[in-house]
Scaffold this motif. Structure first.
Motif, PDB file in Angstrom:
ATOM      1  N   ALA A 198     135.299   7.649 -37.746  1.00  0.00           N
ATOM      2  CA  ALA A 198     133.941   7.975 -37.325  1.00  0.00           C
ATOM      3  C   ALA A 198     132.960   6.938 -37.852  1.00  0.00           C
ATOM      4  O   ALA A 198     133.114   6.430 -38.960  1.00  0.00           O
ATOM      5  CB  ALA A 198     133.569   9.358 -37.842  1.00  0.00           C
ATOM      6  N   THR A 199     131.984   6.603 -37.014  1.00  0.00           N
ATOM      7  CA  THR A 199     130.963   5.641 -37.437  1.00  0.00           C
ATOM      8  C   THR A 199     129.570   6.264 -37.424  1.00  0.00           C
ATOM      9  O   THR A 199     128.627   5.688 -37.944  1.00  0.00           O
ATOM     10  CB  THR A 199     130.937   4.429 -36.484  1.00  0.00           C
ATOM     11  OG1 THR A 199     130.786   4.933 -35.136  1.00  0.00           O
ATOM     12  CG2 THR A 199     132.217   3.625 -36.572  1.00  0.00           C
ATOM     13  N   HIS A 200     129.428   7.416 -36.774  1.00  0.00           N
ATOM     14  CA  HIS A 200     128.105   8.022 -36.618  1.00  0.00           C
ATOM     15  C   HIS A 200     128.171   9.516 -36.941  1.00  0.00           C
ATOM     16  O   HIS A 200     129.187  10.163 -36.694  1.00  0.00           O
ATOM     17  CB  HIS A 200     127.626   7.908 -35.165  1.00  0.00           C
ATOM     18  CG  HIS A 200     127.262   6.529 -34.738  1.00  0.00           C
ATOM     19  ND1 HIS A 200     128.183   5.508 -34.662  1.00  0.00           N
ATOM     20  CD2 HIS A 200     126.072   6.000 -34.339  1.00  0.00           C
ATOM     21  CE1 HIS A 200     127.583   4.407 -34.250  1.00  0.00           C
ATOM     22  NE2 HIS A 200     126.295   4.676 -34.042  1.00  0.00           N
ATOM     23  N   SER A 201     127.043  10.041 -37.378  1.00  0.00           N
ATOM     24  CA  SER A 201     126.927  11.494 -37.482  1.00  0.00           C
ATOM     25  C   SER A 201     126.428  12.017 -36.138  1.00  0.00           C
ATOM     26  O   SER A 201     125.876  11.260 -35.328  1.00  0.00           O
ATOM     27  CB  SER A 201     125.924  11.853 -38.576  1.00  0.00           C
ATOM     28  OG  SER A 201     124.624  11.498 -38.148  1.00  0.00           O
ATOM     29  N   ILE A 202     126.602  13.299 -35.910  1.00  0.00           N
ATOM     30  CA  ILE A 202     126.113  13.869 -34.655  1.00  0.00           C
ATOM     31  C   ILE A 202     124.586  13.779 -34.604  1.00  0.00           C
ATOM     32  O   ILE A 202     124.004  13.525 -33.555  1.00  0.00           O
ATOM     33  CB  ILE A 202     126.630  15.308 -34.493  1.00  0.00           C
ATOM     34  CG1 ILE A 202     128.152  15.252 -34.284  1.00  0.00           C
ATOM     35  CG2 ILE A 202     125.967  15.997 -33.296  1.00  0.00           C
ATOM     36  CD1 ILE A 202     128.821  16.596 -34.203  1.00  0.00           C
ATOM     37  N   ILE A 222     123.616  10.581 -33.161  1.00  0.00           N
ATOM     38  CA  ILE A 222     123.838  10.546 -31.714  1.00  0.00           C
ATOM     39  C   ILE A 222     122.708  11.292 -31.001  1.00  0.00           C
ATOM     40  O   ILE A 222     122.187  10.830 -29.989  1.00  0.00           O
ATOM     41  CB  ILE A 222     125.220  11.138 -31.379  1.00  0.00           C
ATOM     42  CG1 ILE A 222     126.312  10.207 -31.920  1.00  0.00           C
ATOM     43  CG2 ILE A 222     125.386  11.351 -29.880  1.00  0.00           C
ATOM     44  CD1 ILE A 222     127.703  10.763 -31.826  1.00  0.00           C
ATOM     45  N   GLU A 223     122.321  12.432 -31.549  1.00  0.00           N
ATOM     46  CA  GLU A 223     121.246  13.237 -30.945  1.00  0.00           C
ATOM     47  C   GLU A 223     119.935  12.469 -30.844  1.00  0.00           C
ATOM     48  O   GLU A 223     119.162  12.681 -29.918  1.00  0.00           O
ATOM     49  CB  GLU A 223     120.992  14.485 -31.796  1.00  0.00           C
ATOM     50  CG  GLU A 223     121.989  15.586 -31.577  1.00  0.00           C
ATOM     51  CD  GLU A 223     121.631  16.825 -32.400  1.00  0.00           C
ATOM     52  OE1 GLU A 223     122.248  17.854 -32.157  1.00  0.00           O
ATOM     53  OE2 GLU A 223     120.729  16.749 -33.259  1.00  0.00           O
ATOM     54  N   PHE A 258     118.417  11.113 -27.653  1.00  0.00           N
ATOM     55  CA  PHE A 258     117.767  11.911 -26.612  1.00  0.00           C
ATOM     56  C   PHE A 258     116.274  12.104 -26.850  1.00  0.00           C
ATOM     57  O   PHE A 258     115.570  12.588 -25.976  1.00  0.00           O
ATOM     58  CB  PHE A 258     118.428  13.294 -26.515  1.00  0.00           C
ATOM     59  CG  PHE A 258     119.841  13.242 -26.001  1.00  0.00           C
ATOM     60  CD1 PHE A 258     120.098  12.781 -24.722  1.00  0.00           C
ATOM     61  CD2 PHE A 258     120.910  13.638 -26.800  1.00  0.00           C
ATOM     62  CE1 PHE A 258     121.390  12.724 -24.228  1.00  0.00           C
ATOM     63  CE2 PHE A 258     122.198  13.577 -26.328  1.00  0.00           C
ATOM     64  CZ  PHE A 258     122.447  13.115 -25.035  1.00  0.00           C
ATOM     65  N   ALA A 259     115.826  11.772 -28.045  1.00  0.00           N
ATOM     66  CA  ALA A 259     114.414  12.044 -28.379  1.00  0.00           C
ATOM     67  C   ALA A 259     113.484  11.202 -27.513  1.00  0.00           C
ATOM     68  O   ALA A 259     113.763  10.034 -27.244  1.00  0.00           O
ATOM     69  CB  ALA A 259     114.171  11.764 -29.854  1.00  0.00           C
ATOM     70  N   VAL A 260     112.415  11.821 -27.046  1.00  0.00           N
ATOM     71  CA  VAL A 260     111.439  11.112 -26.223  1.00  0.00           C
ATOM     72  C   VAL A 260     110.576  10.254 -27.135  1.00  0.00           C
ATOM     73  O   VAL A 260     110.090  10.738 -28.134  1.00  0.00           O
ATOM     74  CB  VAL A 260     110.556  12.126 -25.472  1.00  0.00           C
ATOM     75  CG1 VAL A 260     109.415  11.402 -24.791  1.00  0.00           C
ATOM     76  CG2 VAL A 260     111.381  12.901 -24.484  1.00  0.00           C
TER      77      VAL A 260
END
Ligand SMILES: Cc1ncc(C[n+]2csc(CCOP(=O)(O)OP(=O)(O)O)c2C)c(N)n1
Ligand code: SF4
Lengths: 280, 573
Positions: free
Chosen positions: A267-271, A274-275, A278-280
Motif C-alpha cells: 500500500a502507498t496511500h491511505s483511503i 484517496i478520498e 473528490f473534494a471540490v
C-alpha cells in the motif's frame, strides 16, 4: 506435522494428506491411483497442510478435495481454474493445486483453460482424462474419439475430432506441460512435484481410465510408452515432439521459463488520501 | 428574480466539446458553492457522433433530473432527433442556437420554447485557438449568473498544463459568449449559492461504489468490462493498488465471480461489478457462494434490458434476477443505493454484511446513478467494515466443523493458513463437517441455517431511508428515490404531508420495519423504473401494504422525473 526432513525426524507420510472419507468412485477407477500419486507428491514436498489449497470443479475426478486433508474448495462445473486463480492471486504464499476431468477442463471450462495457460499464475492443474463424462454416466467429452458410439446422447458417435490436451496447453502458452498415467502413482507423484516446483502454470495431463464407461481403457497399460526425450524449455520444440507423439507418450514435454503472473504491491496511500481527490 | 434550480443541455456532435463544457460548468458551479448533477447522453457510436451534457444546478442538493430543460444550447444539431425525447422542453424553455447551424429542428421547435440566436462558431472563429464550447460555456454562465471566479479556477485546473495560450483562448471564448448573453434577461439567474456547511465532493455513482468497496475493506477485484459498470472497475484498478489490493482482468464474468470466490475463500474480501448480461452469467457462481458460505459483493449497474437491451440507459429491471435468479433455495443479500452519494454507503455496507453473514451480496445500482456525476456534501463516515467471524481453538481434539449449525446461523470460518481448520468448502449440499451429504436432515439443517443467518441479523436503521409523515406514502428504491423525494417535497410545500420510504435492504425483507414505517398510511404509491412493475410485485409478495396501493411504473430509457411522480400523487389525493 514436521516438514523438515532430516535423518532422525520422520517427515510427513502420504497418509497424512488423506482424509478419512471413503471415495465414491467405482472399483478400479483410475482416479484412486491419481489420488495416491497426489498424496505422495504432497508428502515428498512436505507441504504444510494448512498452507495448501486444492480446488476442483464437478465430476468424478473433481471429488478429490474431499479425499485430502488440506484446504479444499469443491466448486461448480468448469470454473475451478478461475476460482484457483483467485486464491493464488489473493494469497500468493499458498500452494494451489487444481483437480478435474477432461469435460470439466476442456469443455465447459475450456475458456478458463485457455486463459489460465496464457495468464501463467503459479499453480498446478492436474487433469484426469478418461475421454468420457464419468459422473453423468458416460457421454462423449472433448477428448473422445469421433467414432465412439457407446453414448445414448451420440449414438452415431460424437462425429467431431477430439482435442489433444497437451498440444492445446502448449498452444495456449502453458509454462510446464507433462503427461502421466494413473497406473503408476510414483511417476504421477514425480510429475506433480516437478510441476509444483516449477514457477508458473503447470498442466499435468493424466490418463486415468474410466473402467465403467470405457472398460477398454484398461488396455492403456500396454498402449502408454515413455515419450522419450528430455524436458525442453522451448515451446516450439515441445510442440513438435507432441505432434509426433501418439497421445500416449509419458513424460515432461515443456519446462518453460515464462515469468509467473502476480500483480500487486504494498500500500502507498491511505483511503483518506484517496478520498481527497473528490473534494471540490 | 432568481430561480432555485436550472437545467441545461449542452448539445453537439463529437468534436464540439459539449461534454467538456458540461463538466466545466458543473465544476465551476461547485467551486462557487452550488450543488449539481450531470449526466450524459450519447449515440450508439463508440466515439464521436451526437452527444449532450445534461446539467442541473441548484443552491440545494440535487436529487434527480429537472422536469424539463430550461436552457438548451446547441453547437450543432447533428442527429439531435435521436435523443430529442430525452430533452423535454416547454414554452418556458430557451433554445440557444447558432444561425450558421441551420434552423432549430422541428421536434424541438414544436415545444414553443423561446429561441435565441448566438453566432457561436463565428465568435469562436475570431479568437486564435478559440473553441465553440467555451463560447457556449460563457453564455450559459452569464445566463445563470455563475461568478467568473468559479470558471477561472476550472480553466486553470483543466488547462494549466497546456500553457498560457490555451488559457487565454478559453478565457476569450468565455468572455465573448458571456458578453453576448449578458443583455438577454431570460430570468434564469440561479439563487445565490450557500457556501456554508460541509466539504463538497464531485463524484459519480460508480466512483462512489468503488470508494465504498475500499472503505469496506475490499482487497481483491476481478473485472470484465461492461457498460455502465466499467467505471467502477476502472476506478478501482489504480485505487485498490494504492491500498495494497489487487485487480485482475478476467476472461469473462464467469471467471470474475469465480476468482472473487477463490480470493474470498482464502480470506480476502472481494468485489466484482457488472451489468445485467454479466449478472446472468454469474448466477451459478453466486449460488456457489451461498452454498459454500463464501462472502462476495457483486455490484450490478442496471441498464435497459432484456438481453443486450439499451446498454447506455437506465432501468431497474434486474430486480427479479437479483432476488430470484439463483437456482435452489438460495437466500442472499440484495441492497440498492438510493442516490449517487449513497452508492458509497450502500456498497460499503454490502461488504460488511457479506462478510458478517458469509454470503453473496448484490448491490443494485443503475446507469442513472452510476454514470452521473454530482456535487454532494461529503458523506459521513460509516463504521461498516469487513469483519469475518473466524474460527478459534482449532488445535483441539474436536474436529473443526466449517458449517456448524450455530444459533445465529453464522459458522466460524477457517481460512487457508490456519492450522487445524483444513476442510473442503463445498457447493454440494454438505453436513456440518463440510462433507458432501444428500441426506434430508443435513439439507434441511443447512437450508435453515443459511436462511436464519440472514433473517435474524439486526440490520439497524440502514434498511431504508425514511422521510416525512402523513397518510400518503411513496415506497420506492434505487435511483427512483431522487425524483420521488422531490415529488414528496413539492406536495409538502403545497400543504399536503407525505412520507417517503426508500428501501435499501431489498432482500431479506423487513416486514415489521416496513409495517412500522407505514403505520397510519392510507395510500401507498410504489414508484419504479420497470415495465413489469417488478418492485410492486415483489413488495406485494412479501409485505402487507396498508390502504389503497397504486403504482407508477414505467421502463427506461427516459429517466423518471419528479413531475411524473408529483402528478401521480396529485391524482391520488
Ligand atoms: C453447469 C453444469 N452443467 C452440467 C453439469 C453436469 N455434469 C456434472 S459432472 C459432468 C461431466 C464430468 O465429466 P469430466 O469432467 O470428464 O469428469 P469425470 O466425471 O469423467 O471425472 C457434467 C456434465 C453440471 N454439474 N453443471
Ligand atoms: S464412472 Fe468412471 S470416472 Fe467415474 S468413478 Fe466410475 S470409473 Fe471412475
Amino acid at each position: 506435522m514436521d516438514t523438515h526432513l532430516t535423518d532422525d525426524v520422520v517427515g510427513p507420510l502420504p497418509g497424512d494428506y488423506k482424509s478419512d472419507v471413503k471415495p465414491i468412485w467405482c472399483p478400479g477407477c483410475g482416479d484412486y491411483s491419481v489420488l495416491a500419486g497426489i498424496t505422495r507428491a504432497m508428502a515428498t514436498m512436505g507441504l504444510e497442510r494448512h498452507d495448501t489449497v486444492v480446488v476442483s470443479g464437478i465430476g468424478c475426478s473433481s471429488r478429490i478435495p474431499a479425499y485430502t486433508s488440506v484446504y479444499g474448495y469443491h466448486t461448480v462445473h468448469g470454473r475451478s481454474l478461475a476460482v484457483a486463480s483467485g486464491v493464488k492471486l489473493a494469497r500468493p504464499e499458498l500452494n494451489v493445486l487444481i483437480f478435474g476431468g477432461d469435460g470439466d477442463g476442456f469443455s465447459i471450462g475450456g475458456n478458463h483453460f485457455l486463459h489460465a495457460c496464457r495468464r501463467n499464475v503459479d499453480m498446478t492443474y492436474i487433469v484426469m482424462d478418461n475421454q468420457v463424462y464419468g459422473m453423468t454416466k458416460g457421454q462423449a467429452s472433448p477428448t473422445t474419439e469421433a467414432d465412439w458410439c457407446e453414448s445414448k446422447l451420440t449414438p452415431e458417435g460424437p462425429g467431431v475430432n477430439p482435442i489433444q490436451p497437451v498440444a492445446l496447453a502448449l498452444a495456449c502458452g502453458a509454462n510446464f506441460v507433462a503427461r502421466g498415467f494413473s497406473n503408476n502413482p510414483n511417476e504421477v507423484a514425480r510429475l506433480i512435484v516437478e510441476g509444483v516446483k516449477h514457477p508458473g502454470f503447470s498442466v499435468i495431463h493424466i490418463l486415468s481410465p474410466c473402467v465403467t464407461f470405457r472398460p477398454e481403457q484398461r488396455g492403456w497399460k500396454s498402449t502408454v510408452h515413455p515419450y522419450g526425450r528430455e524436458p525442453t524449455d522451448d515451446p516450439n520444440e515441445a510442440m513438435r515432439a507432441v505432434l509426433e507423439d501418439d497421445g500416449f507418450g509419458l513424460g515432461i514435454f515443456l519446462a518453460g521459463n515464462r515469468r509467473p503472473f502476480q500483480p500487486g504491491s504494498a500500500a502507498t496511500h491511505s483511503i483518506a488520501q484517496i478520498e481527497e481527490g473528490f473534494a471540490v | 428574480m432568481t430561480v432555485d434550480s436550472v437545467t441545461i443541455a449542452l448539445v453537439g456532435s463529437g468534436g464540439a466539446g459539449a461534454m467538456t463544457a458540461g463538466q466545466m460548468l458543473l465544476d465551476a458551479a461547485a467551486n462557487v458553492g452550488w450543488y449539481g448533477l450531470m449526466s450524459r447522453t450519447t449515440g450508439p457510436q463508440i466515439r464521436g457522433g451526437e452527444a449532450a451534457a445534461l446539467v442541473r444546478l441548484s443552491p440545494t442538493p440535487v436529487h434527480g433530473p429537472g422536469d424539463r430543460f430550461d436552457i438548451i444550447i446547441a453547437f450543432d444539431w447533428q442527429n439531435v432527433e435521436r435523443f430529442a425525447a430525452e430533452l423535454p422542453l416547454s414554452e418556458k424553455s430557451v433554445i440557444i442556437t447558432d444561425p450558421s447551424q441551420g434552423e432549430v429542428p422541428a421536434v424541438l421547435a414544436a415545444s414553443g420554447a423561446k429561441q435565441v440566436e448566438l453566432p457561436i462558431k463565428d465568435l469562436a472563429g475570431r479568437i486564435p485557438g478559440g473553441r465553440v464550447n467555451m463560447v457556449g460555456l460563457g453564455a450559459v454562465a452569464a445566463i445563470v449568473g455563475l461568478p467568473r471566479a468559479g470558471i477561472d479556477a476550472v480553466i486553470q485546473k483543466a488547462l494549466g498544463k497546456k500553457g498560457d495560450a490555451a488559457i487565454q483562448a478559453s478565457n476569450a471564448g468565455i468572455d465573448a459568449g458571456s458578453k453576448e448573453a449578458a443583455g438577454w434577461n431570460l430570468g434564469l439567474e440561479l439563487a445565490a449559492p450557500n457556501k456554508e456547511g460541509a466539504t463538497r465532493w464531485n463524484i459519480s455513482g460508480n466512483e462512489a461504489a468503488g470508494l465504498g468497496a475500499l472503505k469496506g475493506g475490499v482487497k481483491f477485484c476481478a473485472a470484465y468490462p461492461i457498460t455502465p459498470a466499467t467505471e467502477i472497475l476502472e476506478w478501482l484498478a489504480p485505487n485498490l493498488a494504492k491500498t495494497g489490493g489487487k485487480l485482475v482482468q478476467a476472461e469473462d464474468e464467469l471467471a470474475s465471480i469465480a476468482m472473487c470466490l477463490g480470493a474470498s475463500f482464502s480470506g480476502v474480501p472481494s468485489i466484482t461489478a457488472t451489468a445485467g448480461p454479466g449478472l446472468s452469467l454469474m448466477t451459478e457462481c453466486i449460488g456457489l457462494g451461498v452454498a459454500s458460505e463464501t462472502p462476495v459483493v457483486i455490484v450490478d449497474v442496471q441498464r435497459g434490458g432484456p438481453s443486450t437491451g439499451i446498454p447506455t440507459k437506465s432501468e431497474q429491471s434486474d430486480l427479479n434476477i437479483a432476488v430470484y435468479g439463483l437456482h435452489g433455495d438460495a437466500p442472499h443479500l440484495v441492497v440498492g443505493p438510493t442516490s449517487i452519494g449513497d452508492c458509497l454507503f450502500t456498497t460499503q455496507w454490502a461488504v460488511h454484511l457479506a462478510e458478517a453473514l458469509q454470503t453473496p451480496a448484490i448491490v443494485l445500482s443503475d446507469q442513472a446513478m452510476g454514470q452521473s456525476r454530482a456535487i454532494i456534501d461529503k458523506p459521513a463516515d460509516a463504521p461498516h467494515k469487513a469483519n469475518r467471524l473466524l474460527a478459534t481453538d482449532l488445535g483441539g481434539e474436536a474436529k473443526y466443523k466449517r458449517y456448524a449449525d450455530t444459533e445465529s446461523g453464522v459458522s466460524p470460518a477457517a481460512i487457508p493458513g490456519m492450522p487445524g481448520g483444513e476442510h473442503t468448502a463445498d457447493g454440494l449440499e454438505h453436513a456440518e463437517n463440510a462433507l458432501p451429504s444428500s441426506q434430508a436432515s443435513d439439507h434441511q439443517k443447512q437450508l435453515d441455517k443459511r436462511l436464519r443467518k440472514l433473517t435474524s441479523h439486526d440490520y439497524g436503521d440502514a434498511w431504508a431511508d425514511i422521510e416525512g409523515e402523513g397518510e400518503i406514502a411513496v415506497v420506492t428504491w434505487g435511483s427512483a428515490t431522487g425524483p420521488s423525494r422531490e415529488a414528496v417535497r413539492r406536495l409538502e410545500a403545497a400543504g399536503t404531508k407525505a412520507r417517503l420510504v426508500a428501501i435499501r435492504l431489498i432482500s431479506p425483507v423487513q416486514p415489521a420495519k416496513l409495517a412500522a414505517a407505514l403505520d397510519g398510511v392510507s395510500k401507498v404509491l410504489v414508484v419504479e423504473q420497470t415495465h413489469g412493475a417488478q418492485f410492486h410485485k415483489y413488495l406485494r409478495g412479501h409485505y402487507d401494504l396498508p390502504g389503497a396501493v397504486s403504482v407508477f411504473s414505467r421502463p427506461g430509457p427516459l429517466p423518471i422525473r419528479a413531475r411524473e411522480v408529483h402528478e401521480t400523487l396529485l391524482s391520488l389525493i
